[in-house]
Design a protein around this motif. Sequence first.
Motif, PDB file in Angstrom:
ATOM      1  N   UNK A  27     -34.663  65.205   9.191  1.00  0.00           N
ATOM      2  CA  UNK A  27     -35.030  66.325  10.057  1.00  0.00           C
ATOM      3  C   UNK A  27     -36.516  66.405  10.324  1.00  0.00           C
ATOM      4  N   UNK A  28     -36.903  67.401  11.123  1.00  0.00           N
ATOM      5  CA  UNK A  28     -38.313  67.563  11.477  1.00  0.00           C
ATOM      6  C   UNK A  28     -39.127  68.238  10.377  1.00  0.00           C
ATOM      7  N   UNK A  29     -40.426  68.238  10.568  1.00  0.00           N
ATOM      8  CA  UNK A  29     -41.322  68.961   9.681  1.00  0.00           C
ATOM      9  C   UNK A  29     -41.639  70.315  10.308  1.00  0.00           C
ATOM     10  N   UNK A  30     -41.200  71.386   9.670  1.00  0.00           N
ATOM     11  CA  UNK A  30     -41.386  72.726  10.228  1.00  0.00           C
ATOM     12  C   UNK A  30     -42.651  73.375   9.685  1.00  0.00           C
ATOM     13  N   UNK A  31     -43.157  74.330  10.463  1.00  0.00           N
ATOM     14  CA  UNK A  31     -44.170  75.246   9.943  1.00  0.00           C
ATOM     15  C   UNK A  31     -43.446  76.566   9.684  1.00  0.00           C
ATOM     16  N   UNK A  32     -43.448  77.026   8.433  1.00  0.00           N
ATOM     17  CA  UNK A  32     -42.654  78.222   8.102  1.00  0.00           C
ATOM     18  C   UNK A  32     -42.969  79.440   8.967  1.00  0.00           C
ATOM     19  N   UNK A  33     -44.175  79.533   9.495  1.00  0.00           N
ATOM     20  CA  UNK A  33     -44.479  80.727  10.299  1.00  0.00           C
ATOM     21  C   UNK A  33     -43.647  80.746  11.579  1.00  0.00           C
ATOM     22  N   UNK A  34     -43.102  79.595  11.967  1.00  0.00           N
ATOM     23  CA  UNK A  34     -42.310  79.527  13.200  1.00  0.00           C
ATOM     24  C   UNK A  34     -40.832  79.838  13.002  1.00  0.00           C
ATOM     25  N   UNK A  35     -40.385  79.951  11.754  1.00  0.00           N
ATOM     26  CA  UNK A  35     -38.964  80.270  11.558  1.00  0.00           C
ATOM     27  C   UNK A  35     -38.649  81.590  12.236  1.00  0.00           C
ATOM     28  N   UNK A  36     -37.437  81.708  12.742  1.00  0.00           N
ATOM     29  CA  UNK A  36     -36.995  82.996  13.271  1.00  0.00           C
ATOM     30  C   UNK A  36     -35.881  83.532  12.394  1.00  0.00           C
ATOM     31  N   UNK A  37     -35.848  84.838  12.236  1.00  0.00           N
ATOM     32  CA  UNK A  37     -34.760  85.459  11.498  1.00  0.00           C
ATOM     33  C   UNK A  37     -33.478  85.540  12.311  1.00  0.00           C
ATOM     34  N   UNK A  38     -33.561  85.154  13.578  1.00  0.00           N
ATOM     35  CA  UNK A  38     -32.377  85.218  14.441  1.00  0.00           C
ATOM     36  C   UNK A  38     -31.345  84.197  13.966  1.00  0.00           C
ATOM     37  N   UNK A  39     -30.171  84.691  13.600  1.00  0.00           N
ATOM     38  CA  UNK A  39     -29.187  83.799  12.974  1.00  0.00           C
ATOM     39  C   UNK A  39     -28.750  82.653  13.873  1.00  0.00           C
ATOM     40  N   UNK A  40     -28.654  82.907  15.168  1.00  0.00           N
ATOM     41  CA  UNK A  40     -28.180  81.854  16.074  1.00  0.00           C
ATOM     42  C   UNK A  40     -29.195  80.721  16.169  1.00  0.00           C
ATOM     43  N   UNK A  41     -30.458  81.082  16.289  1.00  0.00           N
ATOM     44  CA  UNK A  41     -31.482  80.053  16.477  1.00  0.00           C
ATOM     45  C   UNK A  41     -31.906  79.419  15.152  1.00  0.00           C
ATOM     46  N   UNK A  42     -31.715  80.159  14.052  1.00  0.00           N
ATOM     47  CA  UNK A  42     -32.179  79.667  12.753  1.00  0.00           C
ATOM     48  C   UNK A  42     -31.398  78.452  12.269  1.00  0.00           C
ATOM     49  N   UNK A  43     -30.322  78.075  12.961  1.00  0.00           N
ATOM     50  CA  UNK A  43     -29.562  76.888  12.531  1.00  0.00           C
ATOM     51  C   UNK A  43     -30.385  75.613  12.677  1.00  0.00           C
ATOM     52  N   UNK A  44     -31.574  75.710  13.263  1.00  0.00           N
ATOM     53  CA  UNK A  44     -32.422  74.520  13.373  1.00  0.00           C
ATOM     54  C   UNK A  44     -32.774  73.940  12.001  1.00  0.00           C
ATOM     55  N   UNK A  45     -32.676  74.755  10.939  1.00  0.00           N
ATOM     56  CA  UNK A  45     -32.986  74.228   9.604  1.00  0.00           C
ATOM     57  C   UNK A  45     -31.727  73.785   8.861  1.00  0.00           C
ATOM     58  N   UNK A  46     -30.576  73.861   9.519  1.00  0.00           N
ATOM     59  CA  UNK A  46     -29.320  73.416   8.889  1.00  0.00           C
ATOM     60  C   UNK A  46     -28.911  72.049   9.405  1.00  0.00           C
ATOM     61  N   UNK A  47     -28.058  71.399   8.629  1.00  0.00           N
ATOM     62  CA  UNK A  47     -27.503  70.110   9.054  1.00  0.00           C
ATOM     63  C   UNK A  47     -26.337  70.416   9.985  1.00  0.00           C
ATOM     64  N   UNK A  48     -26.574  70.321  11.311  1.00  0.00           N
ATOM     65  CA  UNK A  48     -25.572  70.745  12.281  1.00  0.00           C
ATOM     66  C   UNK A  48     -24.811  69.568  12.901  1.00  0.00           C
TER      67      UNK A  48
END
Lengths: 461, 514
Positions: B46-67
Amino acid sequence: MTSFIPENPVPIEARPTVFCLHALGSSAREFDGIAARLADDVDVVGLDLPGFGDLSAADGVTVDEMVAYVVRRIRSHGATRWMILGHSMGGKIASIVASRVLSGDAPLFGLAGVVLLAGSPPVPEPMDEERREQMLAWTDEGGLDDDAAREFVDANTGSPLPDDELRAALTDLRRTSREAWRAWLQRGSREDWSEQVGTLDVPVLIVSGGADGDLGPENQQRLNGAVYTRPRFLTLDGAGHLLPLERTDEVAEAIRAFWFGEAGRSPVIPTDWSRLVASPRVQPRTRGILARRALADNPRYKPRVLSARHIITLRAVAARVVPQQGVPIDLATRIDGELADGKGDGWRSKELPSDIEAYLIALDALDGLENLADAEQDDVLASLAADDGPGLGSMTQAAANAWFEDVRAALVRTWLAHPATMARIGFDGFANGSSGRDLFGYQLLAAGEREAWEPTLKESK
Amino acid sequence: MNLTGMRHYSDDEVVDVVVVGTGAGGAPLTATLAARGLSVVALEAGPNFDPVDYTGDETEAVEINWMSERISGGADPTAFGQNNSGRGVGGSMLHWGAFAPRPGEADIRLKRDSGLGEDWDVDYEELKGYLGQVEHFIGVSGPSDYPWDPGRSYRYPAPRRNASSDMMIRGCQAVGITATDAPAALVTHDHHQEEFGLRHACANCGNCHQGCRNSSKAGTDNTYLPLAVKAGAEIRAESMVHGIELDARGRVSAVVYRKDGVDRRQRCAQLVLSAGGVETPRLLLHTGIANSSGQVGRNFMVHGATQVWGRFDTDMRGHRGYPSSIISEDMMRPNDADFAGGYLIQSLGVMPLTYATTLTRGAGLWGQALVDAMDDYRYMAGVGINGECLPADRNRLELSDELDEFGIPKAVISFTAGPNEKALDKHATERMSAIVEAAGGKDLQVLARTAHTVGTARMGADRERNVVDPDGRSHDVPNLWISDNSTFASSLIANPAITIMAMSLRTADRMLAA
């Protein structure tokens, strides 16, 4: 059973405000006629841009400064269900403001639509260089004089204006600050904002005058049409550039039809919830996600993986699985979009073919569901969840179980993701801050406790 | 995470170690080996994230899951996607819940005590030493007095209690079950993390599963990986490994991975697979190596994770606060059990989309009943379990005929609960219902679900029955190691992350000693 349902499904907040940004050399006054004609349905708020009308140039005359000024004015107005309208120069400002609202960067929420009247596009405005030089030359010595003002009006109208409109237009031109006039011609109109604006998936009405020049129908299609993904175009034959003055009735009627037919067709989000989304308690990225999701569904949506018939069937399934009151969220087209984007949930039952294939088979087999009585529709859907049954189309009963489970989850998730539903169920967890010290979280965690910033909830017990 | 100044290795360089995966299994080992001077490249799909960019929005937050799609079979198919693996630098610890109970000795001696399941070929005292190291280093907060392990201490005070915590404490007291604040791998005070910087005190935002935006929650991206980078390791993101090359002697010589659409080959002296309980066996089955035992993909286990919710008269609003702040270990080995093993009970906070998904998938709700249940969301509070699962031959991971976007066959995972799991679930449902009812909950809702993926490349001395030896080294390929939850011989009752990290440190030491 308890529920939290607004007492009046279409409360007074549903009445929209339209913030109107005028053309070069004009002022908020140019929207007076439209305001009068829309008084029953829409609050029209014309804004003088810095250096125009009654407003000094002190707030700044660059595009960037005008955008910031408009954002401040909308914020202080407090509207939570609104459109933005831009005439000519104001069109560029309107598109940039809209992009900042939809990205979440602006501290605003509730944008429902955009109206462009002979709007200047985010890219450099097509403008004959001789004309630009001439208009600049008018202000070599100071502000515009009466002759220049008359020449400007003549050049921009398809037919003569009524006397009182003409007098007002001339007055506005003569009181335009030289600084603001030249800033637009020399710089603002030439700036390329297309990268910042990107493409905007917001309802938009793009009106042009058939007898207009550089900002006429063709360039509207080509330039603003490229920015907006779902434009409605309207050409007023014979009209020039000063549309709010020349064709007041038709413009007003077009705005009304656009609101009731498209931009306003979304669930109403209560005012205090909308203000919360606009507040610093919501991270800009999350605000943008909610802003885009709150937009009205496109009534002219073209299905991407399902057929038009499938959409009708899926809407029927949706209405039984997640019954909605008032203007419904079009869960069916939203799911079609997710299927087309390959946004699955990361797994599927071994019983099922691929997500898209399963939807196609299931919806073919359920074709005509919408023609049955509600109770019969429920019987059909209940049979999909039963242990024993004939299956669904070419799918086994186990596959029917699995598909119905998948579609239920997709429907309820899509429904809940909408900020109006979050407000309905009393979920304000999206307003927990950004990051680091600005990750506000919650201070009060116990049962029955609420913090001062939280929107009120009706006690439903 | 910040990768500024990171050392880079070329594909042609024979690095000492390639690690596949940067989560709980890969990161502690990467840091340990790099600190000892080994050249280490950790490949992350996966990508390298910057934690400040995470969103609490459940639909969009799947970017950190193995989808990427997995196929689920058996009578009790387990949900993947958001429910399980992570994707991104930091792995599943980007989305994990930070619930950090320790396994007890009984946990790894189930067969000795019950005759069922498997024991670990691991010395408990040794494991416990590593667990303590992990807890101290990543910053676990917990109670000062842990009723089931007197003398245990945590670095910071436990996370604050929310409405479901108070409810569970109340209910447990009423029915005579001991419950207390749960150990959580987050910092409840501002904390300076070595080579990372400031981790803010938990703000009770409730978004653990959507990614922690102030690094309060421990991940590998804010603990072991910054150490690893400082020590000279390279973290190579967006690099999906899909091939393993062996030399003439049958030793790993390189891994093949795709980055930016191009297949590349990183040469290495040793390879560690830390891709998790699904991706590690999938890669092994795909490449056909390290499977002379035929055990790769076998013994797939999930934790029973049934929940019981009740409706209360006041607003509970369980999205506030750390989601699982109360624990009970009283049911580790219940006296009246008609099953082997036991379960932990925890209080539950939940986000609305996740709750609705469980309502419709786990309880079959739809129509007005579903809408009504969501209108009651704010009045709901519940408790859930993490329960033992026995290894079984019917439960396994295999390859399907369908290929994923990298040309690797998709995983087909079959799971059917056996009599032990069913008896445990029944017992737990009764106990949980009693707790929630005693606390004042009405209209109880039992939601079936499972969590975690363990056991698909088992560790053990017997090479006929296990994939890796007790050090974590492949029985077949001497320079191939596995460090993740796939090596677990039994499911444990404790949530796996802390144990995966402890075992990762242990494997690193074994590699250094080898």
